[in-house]
Scaffold this active site. Structure first.
Site, short mmCIF file in Angstrom:
data_model
loop_
_atom_site.label_atom_id
_atom_site.label_comp_id
_atom_site.label_asym_id
_atom_site.label_seq_id
_atom_site.Cartn_x
_atom_site.Cartn_y
_atom_site.Cartn_z
N GLU A 190 -3.31 4.83 -8.61
CA GLU A 190 -4.35 5.71 -8.09
C GLU A 190 -4.19 7.01 -8.88
OE1 GLU A 190 -5.90 7.85 -4.03
OE2 GLU A 190 -4.95 5.88 -3.85
N GLU B 78 1.74 0.01 -5.45
CA GLU B 78 0.80 1.12 -5.63
C GLU B 78 1.55 2.39 -6.01
OE1 GLU B 78 -3.18 3.05 -3.65
OE2 GLU B 78 -1.72 2.16 -2.28
N HIS C 255 0.85 -1.19 0.00
CA HIS C 255 0.00 0.00 0.00
C HIS C 255 0.88 1.25 0.00
CE1 HIS C 255 -2.19 3.19 2.42
NE2 HIS C 255 -3.03 2.98 1.43
N ASN C 256 0.54 2.21 -0.86
CA ASN C 256 1.33 3.46 -0.95
C ASN C 256 2.83 3.15 -0.89
OD1 ASN C 256 -1.09 4.78 -1.08
ND2 ASN C 256 -0.91 5.85 0.87
N ASP D 84 0.56 6.45 -6.60
CA ASP D 84 -0.39 7.56 -6.60
C ASP D 84 0.10 8.64 -7.56
OD1 ASP D 84 -1.55 6.10 -4.62
OD2 ASP D 84 -1.74 7.75 -3.18
N HIS E 219 1.48 11.23 -1.72
CA HIS E 219 0.16 11.04 -1.11
C HIS E 219 -0.57 12.38 -1.16
CE1 HIS E 219 -2.28 9.05 2.35
NE2 HIS E 219 -2.82 8.87 1.18
#
Length: 567
Positions: free
Chosen positions: A190, A141, A111-112, A143, A156
Site C-alpha cells: 500500500e 501487506e 492484512h496489515n 503500508d 498504519h
C-alpha cells in the site's frame, strides 16, 4: 443441565475396542488387526504389509512381534499415534496439483501484517511478519510511507501506530520467506510514498531480495494465463500499481497510487456503510476514516508510481474493480482487484455466480472493513465460497476467523496454497453458493463425540465442566452447529458418547471445528480448546482430535476421542 457419568478413560475405551477383535488372553493376530483397519478405520487399501509395518512400529513385546501379533499395549500406542489422528497424515505434505494458474488456489493472506494490536494505536513489529510466514502466509501487506532521511517507514498511516523501517521488513522477508513453504510470496504494497522514496523502495527490494525477487516475466509462461505456484517456486512477487504502457501518446495518463490497493472510492464506500451504524467503535472508526480520506483527498498532488517500482510489478498489478462486466471485457490476466469486505459481501450476495466466474480468471483480494479498529476479523468462509483467493485477515487476532484460516491452510502440507475445489473452477456449470440445488448427492456425516482427556483447567478455577460444540462451516445451507451436554467437574476423563448427524451438500468447501468449552452458568461458557480441519482431511473410524489454544498453539496432551463415518 449436568449429567454425571461413571468414570471412564481413553485407555478403557480403547481396551473395549481391542477386546472386540482379540481372542484374549492371546494378542491380536495380524488378520484381526487387518479386519479392524477395514471395518472400523475404513482403511480399505490396508493389506498384510501395512499390518506388519504397524506391528513393527508400535509393538515392543518381542514374542508378539515375532508371531506377527499385537498386544493391547501395542494397540494402545497405535491408537494414540498420528496414524489414528483425525487429520489425514497424507495431507501433511504437498499432494495437490501445483501446476495450475495462481487464480486456481486459495492463498493464505494477511492484512496489515506489521501490526500486533489494534489499527489505531497498536505496535508495529517485525516479529509479526515472522509469525505470519511461519504460519504459511503467502501474501503479506506492507503500508509504505515517507520517512526521515529518505528512509521509507511502515505503519498504519494517519494513526498512532508505531513505525518500523521498510528495509528491516524486507530483510525479514528475505530471511524467512521460504522457511516453511517453497511457493511464491506476494508482497502487497500500500504505497503512499513520494517518487524519491519509491525509488529507495525499489532499490531495497532489488538489493536485499536479490535473485528471489521476480523482475521479469517467465519465458515459458502463457501470454493469457497466470503462472503456477510451481513456476514461481522460491520467488517473491510485488503487488502494486503499475504505470500504463506507453502508447502513441508518450504523455499518456499514469496510474497514481490511489487507483488500486484500498483506493479512495473503496474507502468512501466503507465510510458510507459505517454511517448507517451507531456503536462507539464505529463512531471511532468514522472519525478515523474522515481524517484518513480527507487528508489524502485534499492533497491535489496525488502520488504517482515511480518507474523503478512499477518495473518490479510483473504478474500482480493492482487495478480498480468496476464491475464483473468491465473485468470480463477489459481486465488482463496479470491484473488483480482489491475490495473491502462489505463491498465483496454485497457482490457475493447479489452476483455470486459472476463472482465465482471472475475468480476463475483473476486474483481477488478481500480486506477487513475500516470499522474493525480493534483488528477483529470477518468470517473468511463467505469469500472462499465465491472463490476469492486472497482473503486477508488480521493474523494477530485469535478467534473463529483465524481458526478457519488455520484449518484450511494446514491442508496441502501447510504450504499456503490450497487448490480450489472443482465446483469453483468448472467452466460448464457456474457454482452458486446461495442455491439449495447443486445436482450433487449430499454427504451424510456421523460424528460420535466419545470423550476427552487431559483438558486444561481455567486459570482462575480448579473445576472444569466441559462440553463440545461441533461446527460445520461451508455454504450457508451446510453451516450449522451441535453440542454435547456438559459434564460436571471432570477435566481428565469427561465422557459424552454423543451422536451428531449432519447432511452436507458441498463437502469440499466445508471446514469442521471442534470447540471445547467450560460451562460456567446456564447461558455462560469459556473457551477451553479447539481444532479445525477441512472435511476432505477427515479420517474415518476411531480417531483422536488434538486441541489447540485460542492462539493456535498445541495443547498436547489434551485431546478428544471420536468416531467418524460419512457416505
Amino acid at each position: 443441565m449436568w449429567r454425571n457419568r461413571s468414570p471412564s478413560s481413553r485407555r478403557a475405551e480403547i481396551q473395549q475396542i481391542y477386546q472386540s477383535y482379540a481372542l484374549e488372553p492371546n494378542p491380536l493376530p495380524a488378520s484381526a488387526l487387518l479386519r479392524f483397519l477395514h471395518m472400523e478405520q475404513q482403511e480399505l487399501s490396508a493389506d498384510e504389509e501395512k499390518v506388519k509395518v504397524l506391528i513393527d512400529r508400535y509393538e515392543i513385546d518381542k514374542t508378539a512381534k515375532e508371531n506377527g501379533s499385537m498386544t493391547f499395549e501395542g494397540f494402545f500406542r497405535y491408537m494414540e499415534s498420528k496414524d489414528c489422528c483425525v487429520f489425514d497424515q497424507t495431507h501433511r505434505v504437498v499432494y495437490q496439483d501445483m501446476d495450475q494458474p495462481l487464480s486456481s488456489y486459495f492463498i493464505s493472506s494477511s492484512h496489515n501484517t506489521y501490526l500486533t494490536g489494534d489499527q489505531l494505536i497498536g505496535e508495529s513489529d517485525l516479529e509479526a511478519y515472522i509469525r505470519a510466514l511461519r504460519k504459511g502466509c503467502r501474501c503479506l501487506e506492507i503500508d509504505c510511507w515517507d520517512g526521515p532521511d529518505l528512509e521509507p517507514v511502515v505503519y498504519h498511516g494517519h494513526t498512532l501506530t508505531t513505525k518500523i523501517l521498510f528495509r528491516d521488513v524486507i530483510r525479514i522477508v528475505e530471511k524467512h520467506a521460504f522457511e516453511v513453504s517453497a511457493y511464491p510470496v506476494i508482497l502487497s504494497l500500500e504505497n503512499h510514498c513520494s517518487q524519491k522514496q519509491q525509488e529507495v523502495i525499489a532499490r531495497l527490494l532489488i538489493s536485499i531480495l536479490g535473485g528471489k525477487l521476480l523482475t521479469t516475466s517467465l519465458t515459458h509462461s502463457s501470454t493469457r494465463v497466470l503462472p503456477s505456484p510451481n513456476d514461481l517456486k522460491y520467488k517473491i512477487l510485488i503487488k502494486n500499481k503499475k504505470l500504463k504502457a506507453q502508447t502513441s501518446d508518450p504523455s499518456g495518463p499514469e496510474e497514481s497510487a490511489d487507483e488500486g490497493e484500498e483506493d479512495e472510492d473503496e474507502k468512501e464506500f466503507e465510510k458510507q456503510e459505517e454511517e448507517r451504524d451507531d456503536t462507539d467503535q464505529q463512531a471511532r472508526a468514522k472519525l478515523w476514516f474522515t481524517g484518513k480520506s480527507g487528508s489524502k483527498m485534499n492533497n491535489k498532488n496525488k502520488v504517482v508510481v515511480a518507474q523503478a517500482l512499477s518495473d518490479l510489478v510483473i504478474y500482480t498489478k493492482s487495478v480498480k474493480f468496476r464491475s464483473f462486466t468491465h473485468s470480463s471485457e477489459h481486465q488482463n490476466y496479470y491484473e488483480n482487484t482489491s475490495m473491502p469486505e462489505k463491498k465483496a459481501r454485497k457482490l457475493a450476495k447479489a452476483s455470486g455466480p459472476e463472482f465465482v466466474h471472475h475468480n476463475q480468471q483473476f486474483l481477488s483480494r478481500i480486506y477487513p472493513a475500516g470499522s474493525r479498529t480493534s483488528s477483529s476479523n470477518y468470517n473468511p468462509q463467505e469469500f472462499w465460497n465465491v472463490g476469492a483467493q486472497l482473503v486477508a485477515l488480521n493474523f494477530q487476532s485469535p478467534g473463529l476467523a483465524m481458526d478457519l484460516n488455520d484449518g484450511l491452510f494446514q491442508d496441502n502440507g501447510g504450504c499456503g496454497y490450497v487448490l480450489k475445489p472443482g465446483e469453483l473452477m468448472s467452466s460448464q456449470i457456474i457454482f452458486d453458493h446461495r442455491s439449495r440445488k447443486y445436482g450433487l448427492k449430499p454427504m451424510n456425516l456421523l460424528l460420535k463425540v466419545i470423550s476427552a482427556s487431559n483438558l486444561p483447567l481455567p486459570s482462575h478455577s480448579k473445576e472444569l465442566n466441559p462440553f463440545v460444540r461441533v461446527e460445520i462451516h461451508g455454504i450457508s445451507s451446510d453451516s450449522c452447529k451441535k453440542c454435547t451436554h456438559a459434564v460436571k467437574n471432570n477435566s481428565l476423563t469427561p465422557s459424552w458418547n454423543a451422536d451428531m448427524n449432519f447432511t452436507i451438500k458441498v463437502p469440499k468447501l466445508c471446514l469442521i471445528r471442534f470447540y471445547v468449552q467450560h460451562q460456567t452458568g446456564l447461558f455462560k461458557s469459556e473457551f477451553v480448546g479447539q481444532y479445525t480441519l477441512r472435511f476432505n482431511c477427515l479420517k474415518k473410524g476411531y480417531r483422536w482430535v488434538p486441541l489447540r489454544s485460542r492462539e493456535g498453539c498445541n495443547l498436547d496432551p489434551a485431546s478428544l476421542f471420536i468416531f467418524v463415518w460419512y457416505s
